[in-house]
Design a protein around this motif. Sequence first.
Motif, PDB file in Angstrom:
ATOM      1  N   LEU A  82      17.438 -11.335  -4.780  1.00  0.00           N
ATOM      2  CA  LEU A  82      18.216 -10.907  -5.933  1.00  0.00           C
ATOM      3  C   LEU A  82      17.722 -11.644  -7.171  1.00  0.00           C
ATOM      4  O   LEU A  82      17.225 -12.768  -7.080  1.00  0.00           O
ATOM      5  CB  LEU A  82      19.698 -11.209  -5.719  1.00  0.00           C
ATOM      6  N   ASN A  83      17.865 -11.003  -8.336  1.00  0.00           N
ATOM      7  CA  ASN A  83      17.501 -11.727  -9.556  1.00  0.00           C
ATOM      8  C   ASN A  83      18.563 -12.788  -9.851  1.00  0.00           C
ATOM      9  O   ASN A  83      19.609 -12.848  -9.196  1.00  0.00           O
ATOM     10  CB  ASN A  83      17.270 -10.778 -10.739  1.00  0.00           C
ATOM     11  N   ASP A  84      18.298 -13.624 -10.824  1.00  0.00           N
ATOM     12  CA  ASP A  84      19.155 -14.782 -11.105  1.00  0.00           C
ATOM     13  C   ASP A  84      20.617 -14.384 -11.313  1.00  0.00           C
ATOM     14  O   ASP A  84      21.522 -14.953 -10.686  1.00  0.00           O
ATOM     15  CB  ASP A  84      18.632 -15.498 -12.355  1.00  0.00           C
ATOM     16  N   LEU A  85      20.862 -13.391 -12.155  1.00  0.00           N
ATOM     17  CA  LEU A  85      22.246 -13.024 -12.461  1.00  0.00           C
ATOM     18  C   LEU A  85      22.916 -12.338 -11.275  1.00  0.00           C
ATOM     19  O   LEU A  85      24.094 -12.577 -10.998  1.00  0.00           O
ATOM     20  CB  LEU A  85      22.296 -12.115 -13.693  1.00  0.00           C
ATOM     21  N   GLU A  86      22.183 -11.494 -10.551  1.00  0.00           N
ATOM     22  CA  GLU A  86      22.756 -10.840  -9.366  1.00  0.00           C
ATOM     23  C   GLU A  86      23.200 -11.871  -8.333  1.00  0.00           C
ATOM     24  O   GLU A  86      24.291 -11.757  -7.754  1.00  0.00           O
ATOM     25  CB  GLU A  86      21.714  -9.904  -8.747  1.00  0.00           C
ATOM     26  N   ALA A  87      22.355 -12.866  -8.085  1.00  0.00           N
ATOM     27  CA  ALA A  87      22.693 -13.908  -7.110  1.00  0.00           C
ATOM     28  C   ALA A  87      23.921 -14.692  -7.564  1.00  0.00           C
ATOM     29  O   ALA A  87      24.798 -15.025  -6.750  1.00  0.00           O
ATOM     30  CB  ALA A  87      21.504 -14.846  -6.913  1.00  0.00           C
TER      31      ALA A  87
ATOM     32  N   LYS B 158      19.114  -9.977 -16.709  1.00  0.00           N
ATOM     33  CA  LYS B 158      18.741 -10.400 -15.359  1.00  0.00           C
ATOM     34  C   LYS B 158      18.881 -11.905 -15.146  1.00  0.00           C
ATOM     35  O   LYS B 158      18.824 -12.373 -14.020  1.00  0.00           O
ATOM     36  CB  LYS B 158      17.309  -9.977 -15.042  1.00  0.00           C
ATOM     37  N   ARG B 159      19.050 -12.646 -16.241  1.00  0.00           N
ATOM     38  CA  ARG B 159      19.132 -14.105 -16.116  1.00  0.00           C
ATOM     39  C   ARG B 159      20.270 -14.647 -16.975  1.00  0.00           C
ATOM     40  O   ARG B 159      20.615 -14.089 -18.028  1.00  0.00           O
ATOM     41  CB  ARG B 159      17.816 -14.769 -16.541  1.00  0.00           C
ATOM     42  N   LEU B 160      20.847 -15.766 -16.537  1.00  0.00           N
ATOM     43  CA  LEU B 160      21.910 -16.411 -17.302  1.00  0.00           C
ATOM     44  C   LEU B 160      21.407 -16.845 -18.663  1.00  0.00           C
ATOM     45  O   LEU B 160      22.151 -16.808 -19.645  1.00  0.00           O
ATOM     46  CB  LEU B 160      22.448 -17.624 -16.535  1.00  0.00           C
ATOM     47  N   SER B 161      20.155 -17.246 -18.739  1.00  0.00           N
ATOM     48  CA  SER B 161      19.600 -17.730 -20.013  1.00  0.00           C
ATOM     49  C   SER B 161      19.713 -16.667 -21.107  1.00  0.00           C
ATOM     50  O   SER B 161      19.894 -16.995 -22.290  1.00  0.00           O
ATOM     51  CB  SER B 161      18.142 -18.151 -19.837  1.00  0.00           C
ATOM     52  N   THR B 162      19.623 -15.389 -20.738  1.00  0.00           N
ATOM     53  CA  THR B 162      19.754 -14.310 -21.724  1.00  0.00           C
ATOM     54  C   THR B 162      21.175 -14.274 -22.281  1.00  0.00           C
ATOM     55  O   THR B 162      21.383 -14.073 -23.484  1.00  0.00           O
ATOM     56  CB  THR B 162      19.411 -12.953 -21.084  1.00  0.00           C
ATOM     57  N   ILE B 163      22.174 -14.483 -21.426  1.00  0.00           N
ATOM     58  CA  ILE B 163      23.567 -14.512 -21.884  1.00  0.00           C
ATOM     59  C   ILE B 163      23.795 -15.729 -22.780  1.00  0.00           C
ATOM     60  O   ILE B 163      24.539 -15.649 -23.765  1.00  0.00           O
ATOM     61  CB  ILE B 163      24.531 -14.535 -20.680  1.00  0.00           C
ATOM     62  N   CYS B 164      23.157 -16.844 -22.441  1.00  0.00           N
ATOM     63  CA  CYS B 164      23.265 -18.033 -23.297  1.00  0.00           C
ATOM     64  C   CYS B 164      22.715 -17.745 -24.695  1.00  0.00           C
ATOM     65  O   CYS B 164      23.299 -18.183 -25.703  1.00  0.00           O
ATOM     66  CB  CYS B 164      22.500 -19.202 -22.671  1.00  0.00           C
ATOM     67  N   GLU B 165      21.632 -17.005 -24.775  1.00  0.00           N
ATOM     68  CA  GLU B 165      21.061 -16.631 -26.076  1.00  0.00           C
ATOM     69  C   GLU B 165      22.000 -15.686 -26.819  1.00  0.00           C
ATOM     70  O   GLU B 165      22.155 -15.786 -28.054  1.00  0.00           O
ATOM     71  CB  GLU B 165      19.702 -15.969 -25.871  1.00  0.00           C
TER      72      GLU B 165
ATOM     73  N   LEU C  83      33.297 -10.846 -13.765  1.00  0.00           N
ATOM     74  CA  LEU C  83      32.310 -10.253 -12.868  1.00  0.00           C
ATOM     75  C   LEU C  83      32.226  -8.746 -13.069  1.00  0.00           C
ATOM     76  O   LEU C  83      31.128  -8.166 -13.061  1.00  0.00           O
ATOM     77  CB  LEU C  83      32.654 -10.573 -11.411  1.00  0.00           C
ATOM     78  N   GLY C  84      33.393  -8.112 -13.249  1.00  0.00           N
ATOM     79  CA  GLY C  84      33.389  -6.684 -13.529  1.00  0.00           C
ATOM     80  C   GLY C  84      32.661  -6.373 -14.824  1.00  0.00           C
ATOM     81  O   GLY C  84      31.922  -5.382 -14.910  1.00  0.00           O
ATOM     82  N   GLU C  85      32.837  -7.210 -15.835  1.00  0.00           N
ATOM     83  CA  GLU C  85      32.151  -7.034 -17.118  1.00  0.00           C
ATOM     84  C   GLU C  85      30.644  -7.169 -16.951  1.00  0.00           C
ATOM     85  O   GLU C  85      29.858  -6.362 -17.467  1.00  0.00           O
ATOM     86  CB  GLU C  85      32.671  -8.085 -18.109  1.00  0.00           C
ATOM     87  N   LEU C  86      30.213  -8.186 -16.218  1.00  0.00           N
ATOM     88  CA  LEU C  86      28.778  -8.401 -16.009  1.00  0.00           C
ATOM     89  C   LEU C  86      28.145  -7.273 -15.204  1.00  0.00           C
ATOM     90  O   LEU C  86      26.962  -6.944 -15.408  1.00  0.00           O
ATOM     91  CB  LEU C  86      28.557  -9.736 -15.289  1.00  0.00           C
TER      92      LEU C  86
END
Length: 401
Positions: free
Chosen positions: A263-268, A385-392, A372-375
């Motif tokens: 799974l990608n970072d966010l999926e996991a 696909k990654r948490l870092s994108t949400i941080c940005e 989780l439903g929102e994501l």
Amino acid sequence: MSFSKKMTAVMELLKVVNSADLVNEASFKSWGASDGTSVVATDSASYYNALESLASDNSKIASRFSRKTIHKFIEDRLPGLKRSGEIPGSSEGFFKELLDQKSTSMTVSVPVSGLRLDEGIRSFELACFRFGFLQDLEIPMANQSGMYISTTVKDVYDQEIAFQKAENAFLNFSKLIIFLTGKQDKSILIETGLPLKPDLSPERMYVSTNSYQVQDEQGRISSADIKNVHIEKIPVNNEFFTSREVLGKLWGLYERKHAGAKLNDLEARILNAALALGESASTRDIRNSILYTCIALEILFSRDDGALFQKSIGQNVADLFAFIVAKDASARKEIAKLTKKVYGMRSAIVHGGDKEMSSENLIVNHFLRGALGELLTAERFKDVKRLSTICEMLLDAQYSY
């Protein structure tokens, strides 16, 4: 230390005695033979340490087989080696029979309580799980009538490993069901193994009987009660659980993970957070419930950017959590405040404090479920696909004033 030296050390801990003299031996580990002699381990503690050293010598063997299987393989061969005086030169040679085994797929089925199939259906599949009735199996597992749950574990060498992975999958199934219901009142029980919980009806089952009494200061009984606990079984083929929309997307993620896909970072993060929330909602220990809430928060939102000056984990988590789930500044402040309060209880637990615990973490669980439903479904996170994108994205929002 080489494998041959490790094996030599084990041989030095073994000796051959007359079977009639076993009563004089302190060790309880022995192997008898038809010639009236037995091989005995002279020092049990040292023997088991040496056995573990042999079991962990070959990395392939250690990764493919359970300790139970490896230990049995070794111990089945030790008496013959002691009697012959032969010392294997390498782990590859000694473990050749195991190393030559090919991986395979194994399907594990176990009796399960707490589930039901509605509309007269006799078998059903959901993600990587299959459900049916014990009496429909070719070889019944119990004399009781009831249901089973099964799953297929791929690419395994050892039945013990297959069973361990299947048992873990069954526990995760229960956590996902509890998470999907959103119920946090401990009213769901999904349990594998025998004996099965007795049925009261097709929809309900008996769980336990509780009995208590209360005494006043003078020792007089002021209250007493005996209560039977009955709960509703989960209709696993109901559309509420089978839908692959919104939170139901978790079934697809778990199915891929179970099959060995990465799974990608966010999926996991999403899947593991949901499992932690299922555990938080089901445990009866308030401290464990708080800890699993915080585990879910950290799985989903924690990051280690290596900065010298950075916010606390609690602050970082609260900021990201509020950004995702809240819709206005006031709601974000309230969620951040609540999250940091729960983190305060978590700190008291892990650092040995005596701070009074509350169930406010269950409110956080509710909002996390929404996050989780929102994501999983919101348009703004569709390609993330990654948490870092949400941080940005959070950083952009914070500087957009």
